[in-house]
Write a protein that holds these residues in place. Structure first.
Motif, PDB file in Angstrom:
ATOM      1  N   TYR A 137       0.957  -1.374   0.424  1.00  0.00           N
ATOM      2  CA  TYR A 137       0.264   0.154  -0.316  1.00  0.00           C
ATOM      3  C   TYR A 137       0.310   1.464  -0.184  1.00  0.00           C
ATOM      4  CZ  TYR A 137      -3.440  -3.861   1.301  1.00  0.00           C
ATOM      5  OH  TYR A 137      -4.121  -4.797   1.444  1.00  0.00           O
ATOM      6  N   PRO A 138       2.076   1.182  -1.428  1.00  0.00           N
ATOM      7  CA  PRO A 138       2.495   3.170  -1.126  1.00  0.00           C
ATOM      8  C   PRO A 138       1.515   3.626  -1.038  1.00  0.00           C
ATOM      9  CG  PRO A 138       2.428   1.438  -3.495  1.00  0.00           C
ATOM     10  CD  PRO A 138       1.478   0.889  -2.142  1.00  0.00           C
ATOM     11  N   GLN A 139       0.446   3.736  -1.444  1.00  0.00           N
ATOM     12  CA  GLN A 139      -0.403   5.762  -1.897  1.00  0.00           C
ATOM     13  C   GLN A 139      -0.967   5.371   0.060  1.00  0.00           C
ATOM     14  OE1 GLN A 139       0.748   7.135  -4.168  1.00  0.00           O
ATOM     15  NE2 GLN A 139       1.909   6.037  -4.541  1.00  0.00           N
ATOM     16  N   SER A 140      -0.737   5.120   1.183  1.00  0.00           N
ATOM     17  CA  SER A 140      -1.771   4.463   2.065  1.00  0.00           C
ATOM     18  C   SER A 140      -1.068   5.668   3.266  1.00  0.00           C
ATOM     19  CB  SER A 140      -1.381   3.527   3.513  1.00  0.00           C
ATOM     20  OG  SER A 140      -2.177   3.438   4.710  1.00  0.00           O
ATOM     21  N   LYS A 141      -2.390   6.440   3.963  1.00  0.00           N
ATOM     22  CA  LYS A 141      -2.632   6.979   4.631  1.00  0.00           C
ATOM     23  C   LYS A 141      -1.988   7.178   5.969  1.00  0.00           C
ATOM     24  CE  LYS A 141      -5.756   9.655   2.688  1.00  0.00           C
ATOM     25  NZ  LYS A 141      -7.548  10.581   3.058  1.00  0.00           N
ATOM     26  N   TRP A 142      -1.450   5.680   6.073  1.00  0.00           N
ATOM     27  CA  TRP A 142      -1.039   4.825   7.497  1.00  0.00           C
ATOM     28  C   TRP A 142       1.124   5.391   7.472  1.00  0.00           C
ATOM     29  CZ3 TRP A 142      -4.015   4.068  11.664  1.00  0.00           C
ATOM     30  CH2 TRP A 142      -4.975   4.114  11.882  1.00  0.00           C
ATOM     31  N   LEU A 143       1.072   5.401   6.438  1.00  0.00           N
ATOM     32  CA  LEU A 143       2.353   5.062   6.180  1.00  0.00           C
ATOM     33  C   LEU A 143       3.367   6.435   6.741  1.00  0.00           C
ATOM     34  CD1 LEU A 143       3.041   4.796   1.792  1.00  0.00           C
ATOM     35  CD2 LEU A 143       3.491   3.203   3.659  1.00  0.00           C
ATOM     36  N   ASP A 144       2.657   7.112   7.493  1.00  0.00           N
ATOM     37  CA  ASP A 144       3.829   7.821   8.048  1.00  0.00           C
ATOM     38  C   ASP A 144       3.940   7.526   9.454  1.00  0.00           C
ATOM     39  OD1 ASP A 144       4.399   9.327   6.743  1.00  0.00           O
ATOM     40  OD2 ASP A 144       3.535  11.276   6.960  1.00  0.00           O
ATOM     41  N   ASP A 145       2.814   7.313   9.645  1.00  0.00           N
ATOM     42  CA  ASP A 145       2.751   6.129  11.163  1.00  0.00           C
ATOM     43  C   ASP A 145       3.769   4.847  11.518  1.00  0.00           C
ATOM     44  OD1 ASP A 145      -0.172   7.910  12.981  1.00  0.00           O
ATOM     45  OD2 ASP A 145      -0.839   8.040  10.084  1.00  0.00           O
ATOM     46  N   ALA A 146       3.267   4.636  10.177  1.00  0.00           N
ATOM     47  CA  ALA A 146       4.010   3.522  10.077  1.00  0.00           C
ATOM     48  C   ALA A 146       5.691   3.315  10.383  1.00  0.00           C
ATOM     49  CB  ALA A 146       3.289   3.156   9.519  1.00  0.00           C
ATOM     50  N   ARG A 147       6.403   4.493   9.628  1.00  0.00           N
ATOM     51  CA  ARG A 147       7.874   4.866   9.887  1.00  0.00           C
ATOM     52  C   ARG A 147       7.627   5.538  10.772  1.00  0.00           C
ATOM     53  NH1 ARG A 147       6.643   7.793   4.217  1.00  0.00           N
ATOM     54  NH2 ARG A 147       7.027   6.421   3.066  1.00  0.00           N
ATOM     55  N   ALA A 148       7.471   5.769  11.892  1.00  0.00           N
ATOM     56  CA  ALA A 148       7.107   6.383  13.468  1.00  0.00           C
ATOM     57  C   ALA A 148       7.830   5.271  14.077  1.00  0.00           C
ATOM     58  CB  ALA A 148       6.429   7.169  13.387  1.00  0.00           C
ATOM     59  N   LEU A 149       6.464   3.653  13.921  1.00  0.00           N
ATOM     60  CA  LEU A 149       7.005   3.047  14.429  1.00  0.00           C
ATOM     61  C   LEU A 149       7.603   1.466  14.759  1.00  0.00           C
ATOM     62  CD1 LEU A 149       4.535   0.990  16.233  1.00  0.00           C
ATOM     63  CD2 LEU A 149       3.654  -0.182  14.752  1.00  0.00           C
ATOM     64  N   GLU A 150       8.401   2.243  12.986  1.00  0.00           N
ATOM     65  CA  GLU A 150       9.372   1.125  12.393  1.00  0.00           C
ATOM     66  C   GLU A 150      10.538   1.953  13.385  1.00  0.00           C
ATOM     67  OE1 GLU A 150      11.520  -0.123   8.339  1.00  0.00           O
ATOM     68  OE2 GLU A 150      10.320   1.449   8.753  1.00  0.00           O
ATOM     69  N   ILE A 151      11.138   2.979  13.448  1.00  0.00           N
ATOM     70  CA  ILE A 151      11.620   3.819  13.908  1.00  0.00           C
ATOM     71  C   ILE A 151      12.120   3.161  16.050  1.00  0.00           C
ATOM     72  CG2 ILE A 151      13.080   6.095  15.372  1.00  0.00           C
ATOM     73  CD1 ILE A 151      12.145   6.801  12.697  1.00  0.00           C
ATOM     74  N   GLU A 152      10.643   3.411  16.646  1.00  0.00           N
ATOM     75  CA  GLU A 152      10.139   2.973  18.054  1.00  0.00           C
ATOM     76  C   GLU A 152      10.730   1.432  17.959  1.00  0.00           C
ATOM     77  OE1 GLU A 152       7.225   2.538  20.739  1.00  0.00           O
ATOM     78  OE2 GLU A 152       6.511   4.039  19.557  1.00  0.00           O
ATOM     79  N   ALA A 153      10.120   0.386  17.092  1.00  0.00           N
ATOM     80  CA  ALA A 153      10.147  -0.678  16.803  1.00  0.00           C
ATOM     81  C   ALA A 153      11.743  -1.497  16.856  1.00  0.00           C
ATOM     82  CB  ALA A 153      10.124  -1.612  16.489  1.00  0.00           C
TER      83      ALA A 153
END
Length: 413
Positions: free
Chosen positions: A111-127
């Motif tokens: 889902y490269p156009q998803s509106k959830w990507l920014d949240d996902a990137r932040a979660l990735e850093i945290e993880a």
């Protein structure tokens, strides 16, 4: 060729041309009806699973949340991308960080156009940081993600995070980025971070940064931050800085220091600011005690304002009845009008009031609360022409059907 054969030939011609004469409406097939029913069931099932997942997140039932959101993601419908994010969130919360990163990769890939990507990137850093992986904030181009990474690094390794924050605060970064950096500094127990935020709060930077530093010190509270705020208040010669410190005291819940300023501050403007902040803090008892011993009329008016802000209708009602100073009594009456729901008290005050100015204050208060019915009743009973005229003038300004009917009735008299 008879008529029957002619009609038959015409029908054949029309059908061959792609049209049919006297066409009957097409009836839906059994298969299409079943397909629609299946789609509705699928949508309802997806919605139920998503709701179950969010409920599990709220209750911190991470395994249940993972299962519900995994089921939604596998349906590959409109909410699949959000389900992947929340599944990754729950996996990370339960310590299954490798699986969480896998879910995030799936979200980014599918889902490269998803509106959830920014949240996902932040979660990735945290993880990644929670799993012991070194993330280099200085190599991240996105400012929002960079600040998330720095914040996480500040908790795990303050000494490595501090130079990055110092560079942002002292460098040419955007104002909003600097504010976020100071927010992180203000909540850090690191001595270096506290020293830097202290320098900014004392005014060793531009005034905008000083104001933000004072605010963040108040938000995060703690006796160390409060002591620093007291130091800034005592040493500053700027009224605006002192007001910012008072505001910070309020944000930190430091009622004692705000009360001290309200009682002892020599600058009348600052004193009134402190009194109003006591109202914001709901310090009714303190305000009442101050009013009883106060001699300054301006300070008393500020206290009435503070009581109004705190919602102390009972005390303001007492002042409206018993205050000896007519102007302060009128001020209390006006505040009752602004507080609403005080019609009975205001009408009783009107009946007991002996001065025209006091009665006018009640009329204004009823107008402020939009009480057309009470104003109509007053105007019908009032024998003083000036007071009746004042009530009618207020009624004429109100967007109220009952008031309009009454005004038309007067015109017809």
């Amino acid at each position: 060729m008879n008529t029957t054969r002619i009609l038959a030939a015409l029908a054949v011609t029309l059908i061959a041309g792609g049209r049919t004469l006297f066409a009957q409406p097409a009836m839906p097939s059994m298969a299409s009806a079943e397909s629609a029913a299946t789609a509705d069931d699928r949508t309802e099932r997806e919605s139920d699973l998503y709701e179950e997942g969010t409920d599990a997140i709220d209750d911190e039932r991470w395994s249940d949340a993972v299962q519900s959101f995994r089921d939604v993601a596998q349906m590959k419908s409109s909410r699949a991308d959000g389900a992947l994010y929340w599944m990754a969130y729950a996996l990370n919360k339960s310590g299954r960080r490798a699986e969480a990163l896998g879910a995030i990769d799936g979200l980014k890939k599918n889902y490269p156009q998803s509106k959830w990507l920014d949240d996902a990137r932040a979660l990735e850093i945290e993880a990644r940081q929670a799993g012991g992986e070194r993330v280099h904030p200085e190599r991240i181009d996105d400012e929002d993600l960079k600040m998330i990474a720095i914040n996480s690094l500040m908790h795990s390794d303050p000494e490595k995070a501090y130079p990055l924050l110092e560079k942002i605060v002292k460098g040419p970064s955007d104002k909003k980025v600097k504010e976020r950096a100071m927010f992180i500094l203000a909540q850090s127990p690191s001595p270096r971070a506290q020293k830097l935020i202290g320098e900014i709060a004392r005014g060793n930077a531009n005034p905008d940064l000083q104001r933000e530093a004072l605010k963040f010190l108040g938000i995060h509270g703690g006796e160390g931050n409060r002591a620093l705020l007291s130091e800034v208040y005592a040493s500053s010669s700027s009224r605006e800085v002192k007001k910012d410190v008072l505001q910070a005291f309020m944000l930190s819940g430091d009622r004692a220091r705000v009360l001290s300023a309200a009682k002892s501050e020599k600058d009348a403007d600052l004193r009134e600011k402190a009194i109003q902040l006591l109202g914001v803090m709901g310090a009714r008892a303190e305000l009442n005690a101050m009013y009883a011993g106060e001699t300054s009329r301006d300070a008393k008016e500020a206290i009435i304002q503070g009581l109004f802000i705190s919602g102390d209708a009972e005390r303001i009602g007492e002042l409206a009845r018993n205050e000896k100073d007519p102007s302060l009594r009128r001020e209390a009456i006006r505040k009752l009008g602004l507080m609403g729901g005080q019609a009975g008290t205001l009408l009783a005050l009107y009946a007991a009031e002996t001065s025209a100015e006091g009665k006018k204050a009640v009329i204004e208060a009823l107008f402020l609360q939009g009480n057309a019915r009470a104003l109509i009743d007053l105007s019908k009973k009032e024998t003083n022409p000036q007071l009746r005229k004042d009530a009618l003038r207020r009624l004429s300004l109100m967007d109220d059907e009952e008031a309009l009917r009454y005004m038309l009735q007067i015109l017809e008299e």
